[in-house]
Design an enzyme around this catalytic site. Structure first.
Site, PDB file in Angstrom:
ATOM      1  N   GLU A  60       0.827  -1.204   0.000  1.00 44.91           N
ATOM      2  CA  GLU A  60       0.000   0.000   0.000  1.00 44.91           C
ATOM      3  C   GLU A  60       0.864   1.258   0.000  1.00 44.91           C
ATOM      4  O   GLU A  60       0.514   2.271  -0.606  1.00 44.91           O
ATOM      5  CB  GLU A  60      -0.925   0.005   1.224  1.00 44.91           C
ATOM      6  CG  GLU A  60      -2.027  -1.038   1.191  1.00 44.91           C
ATOM      7  CD  GLU A  60      -1.525  -2.417   1.608  1.00 44.91           C
ATOM      8  OE1 GLU A  60      -0.355  -2.541   2.017  1.00 44.91           O
ATOM      9  OE2 GLU A  60      -2.317  -3.382   1.510  1.00 44.91           O
ATOM     10  N   ARG A 269      10.499 -11.300   0.304  1.00 45.20           N
ATOM     11  CA  ARG A 269       9.504 -10.277   0.619  1.00 45.20           C
ATOM     12  C   ARG A 269       9.796  -9.581   1.941  1.00 45.20           C
ATOM     13  O   ARG A 269       9.666  -8.371   2.060  1.00 45.20           O
ATOM     14  CB  ARG A 269       8.110 -10.927   0.668  1.00 45.20           C
ATOM     15  CG  ARG A 269       6.972  -9.980   1.084  1.00 45.20           C
ATOM     16  CD  ARG A 269       6.740  -8.906   0.052  1.00 45.20           C
ATOM     17  NE  ARG A 269       5.597  -8.073   0.378  1.00 45.20           N
ATOM     18  CZ  ARG A 269       5.209  -7.040  -0.339  1.00 45.20           C
ATOM     19  NH1 ARG A 269       5.891  -6.694  -1.413  1.00 45.20           N
ATOM     20  NH2 ARG A 269       4.156  -6.321   0.000  1.00 45.20           N
ATOM     21  N   GLY A 310      13.944  -0.591  -0.306  1.00 40.42           N
ATOM     22  CA  GLY A 310      13.711   0.567  -1.155  1.00 40.42           C
ATOM     23  C   GLY A 310      14.409   0.533  -2.499  1.00 40.42           C
ATOM     24  O   GLY A 310      14.464   1.562  -3.182  1.00 40.42           O
ATOM     25  N   GLU A 311      14.934  -0.624  -2.912  1.00 35.15           N
ATOM     26  CA  GLU A 311      15.678  -0.690  -4.171  1.00 35.15           C
ATOM     27  C   GLU A 311      15.013  -1.576  -5.215  1.00 35.15           C
ATOM     28  O   GLU A 311      15.611  -1.844  -6.264  1.00 35.15           O
ATOM     29  CB  GLU A 311      17.095  -1.207  -3.920  1.00 35.15           C
ATOM     30  CG  GLU A 311      18.006  -0.228  -3.213  1.00 35.15           C
ATOM     31  CD  GLU A 311      19.460  -0.605  -3.377  1.00 35.15           C
ATOM     32  OE1 GLU A 311      20.248   0.287  -3.743  1.00 35.15           O
ATOM     33  OE2 GLU A 311      19.811  -1.778  -3.151  1.00 35.15           O
ATOM     34  N   GLU A 338       5.236  -3.225 -11.227  1.00 32.00           N
ATOM     35  CA  GLU A 338       6.575  -2.642 -11.068  1.00 32.00           C
ATOM     36  C   GLU A 338       7.533  -3.172 -12.141  1.00 32.00           C
ATOM     37  O   GLU A 338       8.216  -2.372 -12.801  1.00 32.00           O
ATOM     38  CB  GLU A 338       7.081  -2.895  -9.652  1.00 32.00           C
ATOM     39  CG  GLU A 338       6.289  -2.105  -8.625  1.00 32.00           C
ATOM     40  CD  GLU A 338       6.527  -2.578  -7.206  1.00 32.00           C
ATOM     41  OE1 GLU A 338       7.057  -3.693  -7.025  1.00 32.00           O
ATOM     42  OE2 GLU A 338       6.184  -1.841  -6.275  1.00 32.00           O
TER      43      GLU A 338
END
Length: 428
Positions: A60, A269, A310-311, A338
């Protein structure tokens, strides 16, 4: 009466909540920190009279990134507080926005905690991503006359059936929500069936389509690809769950027989599973490196374990094709858009109910390939790597689906305007 019973149970369950946080903290120490925020103690961590946006966890939060950036651009004078429930979601907020937004955990759905929190934040507008229907939170906002918008809302048939068992209670809760901006007409009708007034419903499409690869990100990805694998094929497996890494690594072992210089980027994950994935990769005899080490993979490196936060969008930019996890097991899958944004062919398992509409669009357009086990992964990856035209075909159709379904962000921003101060010309 039902809400009172629910609230009493929540208070009684708090010792079990503390125990669960403590136990989860054995693998992820962040769960043992910042407990005060979970009970509304957030003095100096939030700012009054701004916009509050809640995204429960990583998925989210990723969908909310374009929305938060657009709100900051349109309403530069309003502080924005982004709340999450998990450490991984928290880390993603910090990674995406740094100090540009305020960030705390959303308090548990306890009246005292919520009162304490909203006394300190007092937002002009609250936006909740997808479908987090917390009765006491909704009631507290209604009592304070603070508009509440459920953005990018979805409601599966299974969830709707469960809610119907407490139909009267759900009707009373839904009628306290200012607006539900649903992803699809199907989602919207389920909310109507539960008691939402049609005047409080809008269909916007999915915000997940409103992502893009910025020129800066594309340049970084090209540079990293040249550094890591300028003359090697690369495939990436992301958001994998327990059991999936073993299948991916077994497939990679088979693929190395046909493509000896093939590089796999494997991204679990959850951060608490980085170490177990590393141990599994090592035990199976692969030569590997960790992304967090900063080392450049050598020609002998067979696997890079993505153990940073974050990559993901950057790592997708290095690959020739992508497998998206949570789909070989009954977890419902993760976001295929993505990799589609990078024009990559997308492979997923059969369990994609979290992204049912999106996966259907991709599949119908020839942008998604369904795999069921190690054998089918090997077969499809082999076909994609061996035939560049075939690979480009799937990648092109994946990105076309993304572009054709964009626009939800602008529709949502228009719906939010009545609840926020009028913008100056300079902020439009």
């Amino acid at each position: 009466m039902l809400q009172t019973f629910y609230t009493i149970l929540l208070y009684l369950f708090q010792p079990l909540v503390w125990l669960r946080l403590w136990l989860r903290g054995r693998k992820a120490p962040a769960y043992r920190r910042r407990w005060g925020e979970r009970y509304g103690f957030c003095a100096e961590k939030v700012k009054l009279n701004g916009i509050m946006l809640h995204s429960v966890s990583v998925g989210e939060t990723l969908a909310a990134i374009p929305l938060v950036r657009a709100l900051r651009h349109r309403y530069p004078s309003l502080p924005i507080t982004v709340t999450t429930m998990t450490p991984t979601g928290s880390e993603r907020v910090r990674s995406a926005f740094g100090n540009d937004v305020y960030h705390v955990y959303l308090p548990y759905d306890l009246p005292c905690a919520l009162k304490r929190f909203f006394d300190q934040a007092n937002p002009k507008l609250v936006i909740i991503m997808e479908t987090e229907l917390w009765p006491n939170l909704i009631t507290e906002l209604y009592r304070r006359d603070i508009p509440l918008v459920i953005a990018n809302a979805r409601l599966s048939e299974r969830s709707a059936t469960g809610y119907k068992k407490i139909g009267f209670f759900m009707r009373s809760i839904l009628r306290r929500i200012t607006l539900i901006a649903a992803q699809t007409q199907e989602d919207g009708e389920r909310f109507i069936d539960l008691g939402l007034q049609r005047s409080h419903l809008a269909i916007t499409g999915s915000l997940k389509f409103d992502i893009s690869v910025t020129p800066e990100l594309a340049a970084r990805a090209v540079a990293l690809r040249r550094q890591w694998a300028s003359r090697r094929p690369v495939w990436i497996a992301t958001s994998t769950h327990e059991g999936e890494e073993a299948m991916i690594l077994a497939a990679h072992s088979e693929l190395l027989r046909r493509f000896p210089n093939l590089l796999l980027i494997l991204v679990p994950r959850h951060p608490e599973r980085f170490s177990t994935t590393q141990a599994l990769t090592n035990n199976l005899g692969f030569t590997y490196s960790l992304r967090s080490s900063g080392e450049v993979p050598s020609l002998e490196t067979q696997v890079v374990i993505g153990d940073t936060m974050g990559e993901l969008m950057l790592l997708y930019g290095i690959a020739d094709l992508a497998f998206v996890g949570g789909s070989l097991i009954e977890s419902g899958g993760h976001n295929p858009l993505e990799p589609a944004a990078h024009a990559l062919p997308v492979l997923m398992g059969p369990h994609t109910f979290n992204f049912k509409d999106i996966c259907q669009k991709l599949s119908n357009a020839g942008g998604l390939i369904t795999v069921n086990d190690t054998t089918s992964i090997v077969k499809e990856v082999t076909s994609l790597l061996a035939d560049e035209d075939y690979r480009l075909y799937y990648g092109r159709h994946a990105v076309e689906v993304l572009h054709q379904n964009q626009g939800a962000l602008q529709r949502l921003l228009s719906l939010l305007e009545p609840y926020l101060p009028q913008r100056s010309n300079s902020s439009i």
